[in-house]
Design a protein around this motif. Sequence first.
Motif, mmCIF file in Angstrom:
data_model
loop_
_atom_site.group_PDB
_atom_site.id
_atom_site.type_symbol
_atom_site.label_atom_id
_atom_site.label_comp_id
_atom_site.label_asym_id
_atom_site.label_seq_id
_atom_site.Cartn_x
_atom_site.Cartn_y
_atom_site.Cartn_z
ATOM 1 N N CYS A 82 0.852 -1.190 0.000
ATOM 2 C CA CYS A 82 0.000 0.000 0.000
ATOM 3 C C CYS A 82 0.890 1.242 0.000
ATOM 4 O O CYS A 82 1.529 1.557 1.004
ATOM 5 C CB CYS A 82 -0.916 0.011 1.224
ATOM 6 S SG CYS A 82 -2.116 -1.325 1.261
ATOM 7 N N THR A 90 -10.963 3.291 -3.211
ATOM 8 C CA THR A 90 -10.440 2.147 -2.477
ATOM 9 C C THR A 90 -11.088 0.858 -2.972
ATOM 10 O O THR A 90 -12.043 0.876 -3.748
ATOM 11 C CB THR A 90 -10.708 2.287 -0.975
ATOM 12 O OG1 THR A 90 -12.116 2.082 -0.722
ATOM 13 C CG2 THR A 90 -10.330 3.671 -0.485
ATOM 14 N N THR A 122 -4.271 2.105 3.341
ATOM 15 C CA THR A 122 -5.436 1.593 2.628
ATOM 16 C C THR A 122 -5.042 1.189 1.218
ATOM 17 O O THR A 122 -4.118 1.747 0.630
ATOM 18 C CB THR A 122 -6.539 2.677 2.582
ATOM 19 O OG1 THR A 122 -6.720 3.216 3.896
ATOM 20 C CG2 THR A 122 -7.858 2.099 2.105
ATOM 21 N N TYR A 164 -5.530 1.428 -2.498
ATOM 22 C CA TYR A 164 -6.115 2.420 -3.392
ATOM 23 C C TYR A 164 -6.027 1.958 -4.840
ATOM 24 O O TYR A 164 -5.062 1.324 -5.254
ATOM 25 C CB TYR A 164 -5.397 3.764 -3.233
ATOM 26 C CG TYR A 164 -5.618 4.391 -1.882
ATOM 27 C CD1 TYR A 164 -4.566 4.919 -1.159
ATOM 28 C CD2 TYR A 164 -6.902 4.435 -1.325
ATOM 29 C CE1 TYR A 164 -4.775 5.495 0.076
ATOM 30 C CE2 TYR A 164 -7.104 5.006 -0.082
ATOM 31 C CZ TYR A 164 -6.042 5.538 0.612
ATOM 32 O OH TYR A 164 -6.252 6.097 1.842
ATOM 33 N N ASP A 204 -12.842 -1.964 1.272
ATOM 34 C CA ASP A 204 -12.936 -1.019 2.382
ATOM 35 C C ASP A 204 -14.320 -0.381 2.339
ATOM 36 O O ASP A 204 -14.862 -0.119 1.257
ATOM 37 C CB ASP A 204 -11.852 0.058 2.269
ATOM 38 C CG ASP A 204 -11.675 0.839 3.558
ATOM 39 O OD1 ASP A 204 -10.610 0.687 4.182
ATOM 40 O OD2 ASP A 204 -12.597 1.575 3.943
#
Length: 582
Positions: free
Chosen positions: A396, A436, A419, A421, A439
């Motif tokens: 990430c 995302t 997160t 992406y 999530d």
Amino acid sequence: MAEKGSGDVKNIYLSDAVPGRIEQKLCQPCLSKDTQTVADVFCSTCDEFQCKECSNVHTTHAFLRNHKLVNAKEMKTKQVSFDMMGFDQCNEHQEALKFFCEDEKQLCCSTCAIVDHRKCHRVVEIQKIAGRFTFRSSSIQARLLKVTEKAKLVVENAKSSTEQLGQDVDAISLTIRRMQDDVNKTFEDLKVSVAKDAESFKAETLNKLTKKQSDREKLVADATKSLETIDNVHQNGTPSQQFILGHRMKKQVRELSCNVDEECQSLETVTISFDFDDTMKLPPLPISYYVPGQLTLKCSSPEDVKPITPLAPIVKLTKITCIDVKLTGDDVEEPLYSGLDFLPDGRLFAVDNKKRKCLIYNEKLEKVGSFQLSYTPQSVVAVSEEEVAITSADPCKIDFLRVSKSNDITLIRTCKVMTQYDSICMKDERNFVVGTFDDTRPVRMVSLSGEEKDFSINFPNKKYPIATSASTYIRNSDKVVLADKNEHTVYIYDVKNNTRVAVKDDQIKKPCGVAVGPSDCILVCSNGTNSIVQISQTGRVLSSYKIDMELPYSVCVSKDKSIIAVTNNLVGVTNLQLFKVE
């Protein structure tokens, strides 16, 4: 008998320092009574000089008869009694130390000798062995001097640290005051800068409003003049004149009506505001870097004004060129351009998800540069003239790459994020909007330094698997666009009002890539209909343009909104096409 006299209790010698006078020893028990009496004997057990009368106690009391008495004149010296500061006392029993255990090398009081050392074989009185002991003070003194010096260093260190601490605290206050001065200056510069921009906005907007007002006043004047003419002809004109005027007025009224309808559709309320950003950057950066906010000019339509007629489509696409992206060399994986974006100078930057590459194309779609990555890229956005940002889900992170004018690509820096992406676009000069996957927050914000934040939007509690959603951001209206591939829906979120519009239409099937087009319209790759769908900000489907490409997947728009690039995800037949916006 003892003679009374005035004398120092501590002084056991009588001497006026007169030459030839013999020094006399005084009775210590008498001295304790403030009486000076010449001593006759010395008791080594009592360790004191005594006169004849005071020494008689040795014959009176049986427990004193074993004390050894000698003539006082035979004692050459007698040390002056002084306070031992507790060194001659037993730490445990607080008694005088009178014995020494040679077996255990310990000083003992009477209680220690009886209780703790009764099994020891060599417990002797200190006064009997003291004569055999040579007190070597030099080594002890040397060690004590070293200890003293070290202790002084410790004291000096503590003193120095205390002084330094005080100086540091004062320095902090001084630093804060300087920062306060810098911040005050920053806000003074900010006030001047924003006021200048606001005046510029005001002047530019007033010119437009004045022109619009003049045009609208002309419409009112034309309509008023036509009404007066109709009234005049109706009252005073002949039937022929009335007939002619009626036919002539139909055309004029139709034109006036169209003009008024257009003006009604373009009604807007112009406001200006200044909203602070979440972060501030302080000097010595230029003011353009640390201005903690952004001047925003907003045009909003009054709620009671509704569009009278549907707006005509504003985007027409004309294909410029097209290439087939094929396997080359030792390639095993099929190419998949999961991210596209135009650099400000018109070059097209693409990331190949399968081959882990970055590629640069010119306006003729000729490949002019490439760069091998060590990870699987997801999407890309142009940050500045010669800089792009690439998202990666494993690991990430967001990589920043420099793209030179000569098409050389180099890694500048990496921002680690928490997160996964996928899609990415610019929110403003300092922040990204990112899509995302896996999530419950389908769209988030990330600063250029890697700080992650959430929108104040009530997103549904739903997770999108990878490649099932795409997002973009409309800066002028502060709206987030989210394409849901499996639901065949495009959602438009108004960030300020926290409202949502869901766009469903037969022309939208499996929406993938999204981008902001001319006049802030939304362009969507409809993967299931092989077309580019144009949607207004309010959610109205304006047009659907069929393209000569199967399964369109990614779309991007040039900075001047004149060129559109589209690619697909068809295995074995990967296309890249450019369209001109008309």
